[in-house]
Design a protein around this motif. Structure first.
Motif, PDB file in Angstrom:
ATOM      1  N   GLU A 185      83.425  60.025  58.849  1.00 19.98           N
ATOM      2  CA  GLU A 185      82.419  60.917  59.434  1.00 19.98           C
ATOM      3  C   GLU A 185      82.400  60.785  60.953  1.00 19.98           C
ATOM      4  O   GLU A 185      82.364  61.790  61.676  1.00 19.98           O
ATOM      5  N   ALA A 188      84.040  62.310  51.834  1.00 21.51           N
ATOM      6  CA  ALA A 188      83.237  63.371  51.249  1.00 21.51           C
ATOM      7  C   ALA A 188      83.908  64.721  51.462  1.00 21.51           C
ATOM      8  O   ALA A 188      84.651  64.920  52.434  1.00 21.51           O
ATOM      9  N   THR A 189      83.647  65.643  50.567  1.00 26.73           N
ATOM     10  CA  THR A 189      84.218  66.985  50.672  1.00 26.73           C
ATOM     11  C   THR A 189      83.881  67.620  52.006  1.00 26.73           C
ATOM     12  O   THR A 189      84.723  68.274  52.632  1.00 26.73           O
ATOM     13  N   ARG A 231      79.028  66.677  47.338  1.00 25.94           N
ATOM     14  CA  ARG A 231      79.022  67.401  46.059  1.00 25.94           C
ATOM     15  C   ARG A 231      77.673  68.103  45.931  1.00 25.94           C
ATOM     16  O   ARG A 231      76.774  67.648  45.233  1.00 25.94           O
ATOM     17  N   GLY A 266      87.468  56.196  44.497  1.00 25.10           N
ATOM     18  CA  GLY A 266      86.113  56.486  44.944  1.00 25.10           C
ATOM     19  C   GLY A 266      85.938  56.399  46.441  1.00 25.10           C
ATOM     20  O   GLY A 266      84.867  56.667  46.957  1.00 25.10           O
ATOM     21  N   ASP A 267      86.993  56.005  47.166  1.00 25.81           N
ATOM     22  CA  ASP A 267      86.889  55.841  48.601  1.00 25.81           C
ATOM     23  C   ASP A 267      87.311  57.098  49.364  1.00 25.81           C
ATOM     24  O   ASP A 267      87.353  57.090  50.590  1.00 25.81           O
ATOM     25  N   VAL A 308      72.984  60.456  46.482  1.00 25.57           N
ATOM     26  CA  VAL A 308      74.367  59.973  46.504  1.00 25.57           C
ATOM     27  C   VAL A 308      75.344  61.144  46.468  1.00 25.57           C
ATOM     28  O   VAL A 308      76.326  61.189  47.232  1.00 25.57           O
ATOM     29  N   GLU A 309      75.085  62.120  45.609  1.00 25.41           N
ATOM     30  CA  GLU A 309      75.983  63.270  45.512  1.00 25.41           C
ATOM     31  C   GLU A 309      75.954  64.094  46.796  1.00 25.41           C
ATOM     32  O   GLU A 309      76.978  64.637  47.222  1.00 25.41           O
ATOM     33  N   LEU A 317      75.519  62.895  49.809  1.00 30.09           N
ATOM     34  CA  LEU A 317      76.316  62.155  50.785  1.00 30.09           C
ATOM     35  C   LEU A 317      77.812  62.276  50.502  1.00 30.09           C
ATOM     36  O   LEU A 317      78.630  62.175  51.414  1.00 30.09           O
ATOM     37  N   ARG A 318      78.172  62.513  49.244  1.00 28.26           N
ATOM     38  CA  ARG A 318      79.578  62.706  48.878  1.00 28.26           C
ATOM     39  C   ARG A 318      80.045  64.142  49.114  1.00 28.26           C
ATOM     40  O   ARG A 318      81.213  64.450  48.906  1.00 28.26           O
TER      41      ARG A 318
END
Length: 352
Positions: free
Chosen positions: A164, A200-201, A28, A196-197, A22-23, A25-26
């Motif tokens: 994306e 991603a970085t 992080r 939270g939406d 999950v991280e 994909l974000r």
């Protein structure tokens, strides 16, 4: 981790692996790597057998390494993930493994292998979002081949929308010389927010980088500098290097024009990975991805002095079992299996 009870190791590893993915994909990457390494540590401490491991931990580390443009480490971890013969990953995780594999293959210059990895994925059981991730990855392969039309076509065929896909479409449109359409596509990428939406970085950094390229094409040097600074500021904490490599000669020209900025952003071409790559031995082992802790360095120095496990424990005021645990971690990080090899490897890498 470290206080797990007997019988809980497998679910704990699964939970840590899921958090790591999950991280990743974000965007992080640091958090993703921390969770993945914690998963590996639990498996090692508990001697979790291979048939109960999914390989998600190594898969995440491969994803982190490719984003940071550490291709030897990325390939190493992907191979370890593929070698996992335990619990079969769910279809979405298998698809993301193909995406990471394709990115590595493309970075290594093998576009055919990248496409083969993506086309081997059965999409029937996948959500529209995951199918879109596959389309984004395939579009990058076509762009790497210089076929922007094919890149745009595969993206337009994807059902799901999202930031994306918007960034990938902007890349393809920019390559086709359709700057105005690329700028319009980037409007679908919202700025960072507290909810939270937020994208991603990696997505936000890439969008800023594309906006910098568009501004330069329009002759707006000031906006180009601002957007590039924005992209670099987003990318630096996670060391997102691959996206800058993929811009081709444009980034190099920008840095060549501004030596002061090039010195400020030396992390884009860090010295340490180059040095460790040169120091890598002929057996093909990758450079160290995870640095040794201060305690592990102490243990390694004692090992270099040819002390026994018991002697090291006495000098460091710890138990012999603690020394053995540190040694196991050192072996994993240095990709070796014996104490003497660990010492030699550390010496090769300038760590001792």
């Amino acid at each position: 981790p470290g206080t797990e009870h007997p019988g809980t190791e497998h679910p704990l590893c699964e939970a840590l692996g899921s958090l790591a993915l999950v991280e990743l994909l974000r965007g992080r990457l640091r958090r993703a790597a921390e969770h993945a390494r914690a998963c590996l540590a639990v498996a090692e401490r508990s001697a979790l057998p291979p048939e109960r491991r999914t390989g998600v931990d190594h898969l995440v580390l491969a994803g982190v390494a490719v984003e940071q443009d550490d291709l030897p480490a990325a390939r190493h971890h992907l191979d370890l993930a593929a070698a996992a013969t335990g619990v079969r990953p769910d279809p979405a995780t298998a698809a993301r493994a193909a995406v990471i594999g394709a990115r590595i293959a493309l970075a290594e210059g093998d576009a055919d292998a990248a496409l083969a990895a993506l086309h081997a994925v059965a999409v029937a059981r996948l959500s529209d979002r995951v199918v879109a991730e596959l389309a984004v990855a395939e579009s990058a392969v076509h762009l790497g081949r210089g076929d922007a039309e094919a890149a745009l076509k595969v993206l337009d065929a994807a059902a799901a929308d999202g930031p994306e896909r918007a960034v990938a479409r902007a890349r393809a449109l920019l390559a086709l010389g359709r700057g105005a359409c690329a700028a319009q596509a980037l409007e679908a990428v919202p700025a960072a927010g507290d909810d939270g939406d937020a994208p991603a970085t990696t997505v936000r950094a890439h969008a800023s980088l594309l906006r910098a390229q568009l501004a330069e094409e329009d002759g707006d040097a000031e906006e180009a500098r601002r957007r590039l600074a924005e992209a670099l500021a987003l990318a630096r904490p996670e060391e997102l290097r691959r996206m800058f490599v993929e811009t081709g000669p444009w980034m190099r020209r920008v840095l060549d024009r501004d030596p002061a900025s090039a010195r400020l952003h030396g992390w884009l071409t860090p010295g340490a990975p180059v040095r460790t790559a040169r120091a890598a031995r002929a057996d093909g082992r990758p450079p160290v991805v995870e640095p040794l802790s201060a305690r592990e360095v102490e243990v390694l120095r004692k090992a270099a002095e040819m002390l026994s496990t018991e002697e090291m424990a006495a000098e460091l005021f710890v138990s012999a079992n603690t020394v053995k645990t540190h040694l196991k971690s050192i072996y994993r990080k240095l990709c070796v299996t014996r104490r003497s090899d660990a010492v030699h490897r550390a010496q090769d890498l300038g760590m001792l």
